[in-house]
Design an enzyme around this catalytic site. Structure first.
Site, short mmCIF file in Angstrom:
data_model
loop_
_atom_site.label_atom_id
_atom_site.label_comp_id
_atom_site.label_asym_id
_atom_site.label_seq_id
_atom_site.Cartn_x
_atom_site.Cartn_y
_atom_site.Cartn_z
N CYS A 35 -37.40 50.24 -16.84
CA CYS A 35 -37.89 50.94 -15.64
C CYS A 35 -38.60 50.03 -14.64
O CYS A 35 -38.14 49.83 -13.53
CB CYS A 35 -38.81 52.08 -16.04
N1 LIG Z 1 -36.02 54.36 -21.33
C1 LIG Z 1 -36.96 55.05 -20.72
O1 LIG Z 1 -38.05 55.14 -21.25
C2 LIG Z 1 -36.69 55.76 -19.40
C3 LIG Z 1 -37.72 56.53 -18.85
C4 LIG Z 1 -37.50 57.21 -17.67
C5 LIG Z 1 -36.27 57.09 -17.03
N2 LIG Z 1 -35.26 56.32 -17.57
C6 LIG Z 1 -33.98 56.30 -16.85
O2 LIG Z 1 -33.05 57.13 -17.58
C7 LIG Z 1 -31.73 56.58 -17.50
C8 LIG Z 1 -31.20 56.32 -18.90
O3 LIG Z 1 -32.01 55.34 -19.50
P1 LIG Z 1 -31.96 55.00 -21.04
O4 LIG Z 1 -33.14 54.14 -21.29
O5 LIG Z 1 -31.79 56.24 -21.85
O6 LIG Z 1 -30.61 54.13 -21.10
P2 LIG Z 1 -29.86 53.59 -22.41
O7 LIG Z 1 -29.18 52.35 -22.02
O8 LIG Z 1 -30.81 53.59 -23.58
O9 LIG Z 1 -28.79 54.72 -22.75
C9 LIG Z 1 -27.70 55.02 -21.97
C10 LIG Z 1 -26.58 55.53 -22.85
O10 LIG Z 1 -25.50 55.90 -21.99
C11 LIG Z 1 -24.28 55.55 -22.62
N3 LIG Z 1 -23.24 55.49 -21.60
C12 LIG Z 1 -23.01 54.53 -20.68
N4 LIG Z 1 -21.98 54.85 -19.90
C13 LIG Z 1 -21.54 56.06 -20.33
C14 LIG Z 1 -20.50 56.92 -19.93
N5 LIG Z 1 -19.70 56.62 -18.90
N6 LIG Z 1 -20.32 58.07 -20.61
C15 LIG Z 1 -21.11 58.39 -21.66
N7 LIG Z 1 -22.11 57.61 -22.09
C16 LIG Z 1 -22.33 56.47 -21.44
C17 LIG Z 1 -24.59 54.23 -23.30
O11 LIG Z 1 -23.69 53.95 -24.34
C18 LIG Z 1 -26.03 54.47 -23.80
O12 LIG Z 1 -26.04 54.96 -25.12
C19 LIG Z 1 -31.87 55.32 -16.64
O13 LIG Z 1 -31.61 55.65 -15.31
C20 LIG Z 1 -33.33 54.93 -16.80
O14 LIG Z 1 -33.79 54.19 -15.71
C21 LIG Z 1 -35.46 55.68 -18.75
#
Ligand SMILES: NC(=O)c1ccc[n+]([C@@H]2O[C@H](COP(=O)([O-])OP(=O)(O)OC[C@H]3O[C@@H](n4cnc5c(N)ncnc54)[C@H](O)[C@@H]3O)[C@@H](O)[C@H]2O)c1
Length: 423
Positions: free
Chosen positions: A263
């Site tokens: 983030c």
């Molecule tokens: N990690 C955090 O603490 C956090 C907090 C707030 C917001 N966010 C936001 O939330 C969003 C997700 O973050 P995250 O940390 O969960 O990401 P991540 O990378 O942990 O997980 C994303 C998942 O999406 C899957 N994926 C990718 N392309 C895909 C597709 N076309 N179809 C299906 N699945 C697909 C990946 O395999 C992965 O498992 C981001 O925008 C991030 O900025 C994250």
């Protein structure tokens, strides 16, 4: 009965099927929570094998096939939004997901985007795609944006007593229209105590940017002060403790080894990029990013200088790094300062081993390295210990007693003066 009314009833009676697409840090927690609250749930991820192991609940249906989208009433997108190498937004995950699942979307569904991105994303990447399918958003299809605020600590089993969970963190929700917002509000009330309604998609998208910019800028401020105050021999932590006694108009931030995670190093640059496109220079964002990277180099240089000056004989040329997760009590190593320090040391000819209670192994330049267990004998092998992440699970008494020279980037060791360096 119209589509909105049908969906409203389904959500109210928890008869709606909730499908979460992207089961990483965010998506997996959302899916589990909706399932726990009694909804039928589907989880879709393109790397199913990787994400599957974190689910032991047989009631959650997991798949890598988009066709199951057609069984859902609600679709929540929790897809990655990283930066490209040139620090520009990479929305390819959202783009490719929308193009793959588009043919399975059907009238009467609600889509919620939860990924962090710049204002205008929901409209451009979701609404426009829906319109191309000839859906009439607000009439036969519904769209909301709800930024995620999940605490990464949720993922770590040992942190049972975390203060903020999905449930007690207020959740912002914006609708493409009031009708959409009403459905989004109803939906999210099932997993959180407070839903904050945003009047516009763009305001909600920007609010997520601002939350992370606020952190990045304030972390940069104390990190820059740390580097300067170190030069003039003033203890930054004492200064911040004093300043922190002001009961109003001041928010405490702690200096550290830099910033990490998915983030804070990333999201601010989404807005920076947008501003640049509109010929506006968002100076704070750029400067904060630079300082938070500079402090990691500054720490590495201090360690290298010390080794050289004191002619420290490193065994197998290795130092010991404590903590490779980017912050305490989590297992996330993305953009981690511990690993950046390791890479920088390696470039200068110094190798490392690491210990991290939450990270069993890492891939470093294509090679798997395993976390070492901390004990008295281990410290004998490393004259230099670099404390990067202040996990609760570290035995600080042991570290303080047994480490030969300590470089503490978190001001966590309080009972050592000799051969101890706050950096
Ligand atoms: N990690 C955090 O603490 C956090 C907090 C707030 C917001 N966010 C936001 O939330 C969003 C997700 O973050 P995250 O940390 O969960 O990401 P991540 O990378 O942990 O997980 C994303 C998942 O999406 C899957 N994926 C990718 N392309 C895909 C597709 N076309 N179809 C299906 N699945 C697909 C990946 O395999 C992965 O498992 C981001 O925008 C991030 O900025 C994250």
């Amino acid at each position: 009965m119209n589509y909105q009314e049908k969906l409203r009833i389904k959500i109210r009676k928890k008869k709606s099927v909730v499908c979460v697409v992207g089961l990483g840090y965010v998506g997996s927690e959302l899916l589990k929570k909706f399932n726990k609250e009694g909804f039928k749930t589907i989880g879709i991820d393109i790397s199913l094998r990787k994400v599957k192991k974190q689910f032991n609940n047989k009631k959650i249906f997991l798949t890598d096939k988009y066709k199951y989208i057609s069984h859902a009433d609600v679709i929540i997108l929790a897809l990655p939004t990283p930066l490209k190498n040139n620090l520009e937004p990479d929305l390819s995950f959202i783009e490719s997901c929308m193009s793959s699942m588009k043919k399975f979307l059907k009238k009467g569904q609600l889509i919620s985007l939860e990924s962090s991105s710049y204002p205008g994303t929901t409209e451009k990447y979701i609404a426009n795609e829906l319109k191309e399918k000839n859906f009439q958003i607000s009439k036969d299809f519904f769209l909301v944006y709800s930024p995620e605020r999940i605490s990464p600590e949720l993922k770590v089993k040992s942190s049972k007593k975390i203060k903020y969970s999905l449930f007690n963190t207020p959740k912002i929700c914006a609708g493409y229209s009031n009708k959409c917002l009403e459905l989004g509000n109803m939906l999210y009330k099932n997993i959180t105590t407070t839903v904050i309604k945003s009047k516009s998609l763009k305001a909600a998208e920007t609010s997520k940017m601002v939350e992370n910019i606020f952190r990045s800028v304030n972390i940069a401020l104390v990190n820059e002060l740390k580097m300067f105050l170190n030069k003039i021999d003033i203890d930054i932590d004492e200064v911040l403790d004093l300043a922190g006694t002001k009961p109003f108009g001041y928010t405490s931030f702690s200096p550290g080894p830099g910033f990490g995670g998915h983030c804070i190093p990333i999201d601010p640059f989404y807005l920076y990029w947008l501003a640049k496109k509109k010929n506006f220079d968002l100076k704070f964002i750029k400067t904060a990013g630079e300082i938070n990277r500079k402090v990691t180099s500054w720490i590495t240089k201090k360690i290298l200088k010390f080794i050289k000056k004191k002619k420290i004989k490193l065994i197998k040329k290795k130092v010991l790094i404590l903590g490779v997760a980017y912050k305490k009590n989590i297992d996330d190593i993305r953009e981690s300062p511990g690993l950046i320090i390791a890479h920088k040391l390696k470039k200068a000819g110094i190798d490392f081993d690491f210990s991290d209670p939450h990270v069993k192994k890492i891939n470093f330049n294509g090679e798997t390295r395993y976390s070492k267990n901390l004990n008295k004998a281990l410290f004998k092998r490393y004259p230099i210990t670099v404390l990067v992440t202040d996990h609760k699970m570290f035995d600080y008494k042991l570290i303080s007693k047994e480490a030969r020279y300590i470089f503490d980037t978190r001001n966590i060791i309080k009972d050592r003066k000799k051969d101890y360096f706050k950096v």
